[in-house]
Design an enzyme around this catalytic site. Structure first.
Site, short mmCIF file in Angstrom:
data_model
loop_
_atom_site.label_atom_id
_atom_site.label_comp_id
_atom_site.label_asym_id
_atom_site.label_seq_id
_atom_site.Cartn_x
_atom_site.Cartn_y
_atom_site.Cartn_z
N GLY A 55 0.82 -1.42 0.19
CA GLY A 55 0.03 0.09 0.00
C GLY A 55 0.77 1.17 -0.11
CB CYS A 56 0.39 4.80 -1.28
SG CYS A 56 -1.55 4.95 -0.81
CE1 TYR A 57 -1.45 8.32 3.95
CE2 TYR A 57 -3.34 6.64 3.57
CZ TYR A 57 -2.91 7.93 3.56
OH TYR A 57 -3.77 9.14 3.64
#
Length: 342
Positions: free
Chosen positions: A145-147
């Protein structure tokens, strides 16, 4: 040698970013482009910036459409990749940009996503300990995921070196593209412009267990993560402010040396010079992550800040980086290492 790639979910933000990068990749021929509800329409209706392929008609996302390629990118909603991936043969590399195969704990999957846990694939963050070798040998890869990408990389050197207590706090501000392309009232321009808001507060965001999983791999004990995401009025980018209590005797010099050593050979992770702080503008459109760390002496806490483009290194760029490794290509091939400014 040229490899043929298919992209499922080509009308969405993640799919569009993958296509943008593949168009500049010297070893890739773009094959099938598929979609769900947008099947039968022109790619240019949804991705007008992808002019070379604007007249391509999006096919239905089926196993038949995706078969026969060397690599298949799945940029699908969470829970949708597993049913497709299970039908694709081992002769192709499958790279999932959703969450279906990221979590190793079935109970965590059920708690945060619901439904049956499909299993776990090699985790597509080459900069994380031991992952580069696993990705290189894999035919199935789960893109982070980006986070978790920016949070993990921003905290990893300190956690791995045992310089901080295993109790971290992450507050990360993201642009609206992180929520996907579906129409949502709270993402309308009139709602977002001029406003910053928190969401997923109190440990309610689905990326929390992924950050916890990554950092716990680096520590002798489980790491607790308090994660608060913020929505800010910009299209793309994440700025993560991460902190943790310092262990006794740890100095600012030790922190600086540890971070510099951890990433000195990484092509996409850059520890900035002293006094220079990451900005989302500086990584826009690139596969870079920029990081800076400092010590709050009064609070005796590490303060580390990282910036990433959530659609490039945070999703599409990570997927192409993993593809390069899995296909035996140069890891940096086709991936921009310069941002776009102003």
């Amino acid at each position: 040698m040229t490899f043929r790639a298919a992209v499922a979910g080509a009308s969405g933000y993640a799919g569009g970013e993958i296509i943008r990068l593949l168009l500049a990749h010297p070893e890739i021929e773009i094959g099938a482009l598929t979609a769900g509800g947008n099947a039968g329409t022109r790619l240019g209706e949804h991705q007008p910036h992808l002019l070379p392929l604007a007249d391509r008609i999006l096919a239905e996302t089926t196993v038949d459409a995706l078969s026969g390629h060397d690599v298949v990118f799945l940029a699908l909603p969470h829970g949708k990749s597993a049913e497709i991936a299970s039908e694709l043969g081992d002769e192709c590399v499958v790279i999932d940009c959703g969450a279906d195969y990221r979590l190793t704990d079935p109970d965590a999957w059920i708690r945060w996503y619901g439904g049956e846990h499909a299993g776990s694939w090699p985790y597509g963050l080459p900069e994380l300990a031991a992952q580069r070798a696993a990705i290189t040998a894999a035919r199935r890869i789960a893109v982070p995921g980006c986070y978790p990408t920016v949070s993990t990389l921003t905290l990893a050197p300190a956690v791995a070196a045992g310089l901080v207590e295993p109790e971290v706090v992450v507050v990360a501000a993201s642009g609206t593209s992180g929520a996907g392309k579906s129409l949502k009232p709270h993402l309308l321009g009139s709602e977002v412009m001029g406003s910053v808001s928190a969401y997923g507060v109190g440990g309610a965001h689905r990326h929390t267990p992924e950050i916890t999983q990554n950092l716990s791999l680096l520590s002798e004990s489980d790491v607790s993560v308090s994660f608060t995401p913020l929505l800010v009025p910009m299209p793309r980018g994440i700025l993560a402010t991460c902190s943790a209590p310092l262990r006794d005797g740890v100095s600012a010099e030790q922190i600086a040396e540890t971070y510099a050593a951890a990433y000195q050979n990484e092509p996409f992770v850059h520890v900035l010079p002293s006094g220079q702080w990451p900005t989302t503008a500086s990584v826009l459109g690139s596969n870079n992550v920029t990081i800076q760390a400092a010590v709050d002496e009064d609070a005796r806490r590490l303060i580390a800040i990282g910036a990433v483009d959530n659609l490039t290194k945070g999703t599409g760029g990570a997927a192409v980086q993993c593809m390069n490794l899995a296909l035996g290509l140069e890891e940096t091939l086709g991936l921009p290492q310069t941002g776009v400014a102003p």
